[in-house]
Design an enzyme around this catalytic site. Sequence first.
Site, PDB file in Angstrom:
ATOM      1  CE1 TYR A  55     -23.856 -11.877 -27.270  1.00 41.61           C
ATOM      2  CE2 TYR A  55     -25.009 -10.652 -26.528  1.00 41.61           C
ATOM      3  CZ  TYR A  55     -25.574 -10.827 -26.910  1.00 41.61           C
ATOM      4  OH  TYR A  55     -26.566 -11.397 -28.163  1.00 41.61           O
ATOM      5  CD  GLU A  56     -17.277 -11.155 -20.575  1.00 38.85           C
ATOM      6  OE1 GLU A  56     -16.182 -11.087 -19.984  1.00 38.85           O
ATOM      7  OE2 GLU A  56     -18.318 -11.400 -19.233  1.00 38.85           O
ATOM      8  CG  HIS A  57     -15.651 -10.750 -27.249  1.00 38.91           C
ATOM      9  ND1 HIS A  57     -13.683  -9.928 -26.752  1.00 38.91           N
ATOM     10  CD2 HIS A  57     -15.371 -11.626 -26.102  1.00 38.91           C
ATOM     11  CE1 HIS A  57     -13.407 -11.029 -25.485  1.00 38.91           C
ATOM     12  NE2 HIS A  57     -14.708 -11.234 -25.518  1.00 38.91           N
TER      13      HIS A  57
END
Length: 300
Positions: free
Chosen positions: A151-153
């Site tokens: 996950y990046e956001h």
Amino acid sequence: MTFSNLLFLLFTLQSLLVAMASTQPKSDLFREYIGAEFNNVKFSDVPINPNVEFHYILAFAIDYTTSSSASPTDGQFNVFWDTDNLTPSQVSSIKNQHSNVKVALSLGGDSVGDGSCYFTPSSVDSWVSNAVSSLTKIIQQYNLDGIDIDYEHFHADPDTFAECIGKLITTLKNNGVISFASIAPFDDDEVQSHYMALWKSYGHIIDYVNFQFYAYDKGTTVSQFMNYFQTQRSNYGGGDMLASFISDGSGGLSPENGFFTACNRLKSEGKLGGIFVWSADDSKALGFRYEKQSQALLAV
């Protein structure tokens, strides 16, 4: 020196060497993300050195709907990788052909549809319950071995992220569904705050750190890379930190500019936990030359 003193000295030296070896990462691990860009790449396209531990990482499983206007599903995961070429039977086939191969899936990623992919739980309990159920089905259907967290956001604070992901990994491991788990952070304040909160509480159940060193600036030098590696190794203390490059050369330290020089140094210092690549989809056009070079380095 008496014979008994010599024996004692040799025993002490042996014990010291064993202790040193046990604190150093096993550095023959090669990992590669595959399937996110729908370039018709197959497992069998990628060269596999029999003298490394080899992990494919399917990209991605995402807790969003698969409709054209994708929306979050609170932990109910769907498959978003290239299912035409990367099928359950293909997973079984590549694992049967190569005893050193394992296959994982990665959760999240940067985007879904035309927008960013956000970690969006309605609560820890609901997200974990849905995630355990939906991922168990996918992992068992595909005969997979582990998961990767990318996950990046985030639409959740670091502590909520830590509890959701930590409890997910714990449950899947306790249920015998997976045998390993990794995380894939990069050097961004929001990203790091979430992953370091996860590491602080659940680092003991996370096996590998797939740090995205290619998210640093294009043109990174060997000395800069070595400094970045040491910084992140400190941030994720005790973890097996992998070095990484991106096939298209768009960021970080590239193979042409000294990536393998840096890896050889890290390996000689006992710091290299392995190498991973983003991604097989892009490497296909290059004939997987850097995958071959990476595995040759690790196999020595």
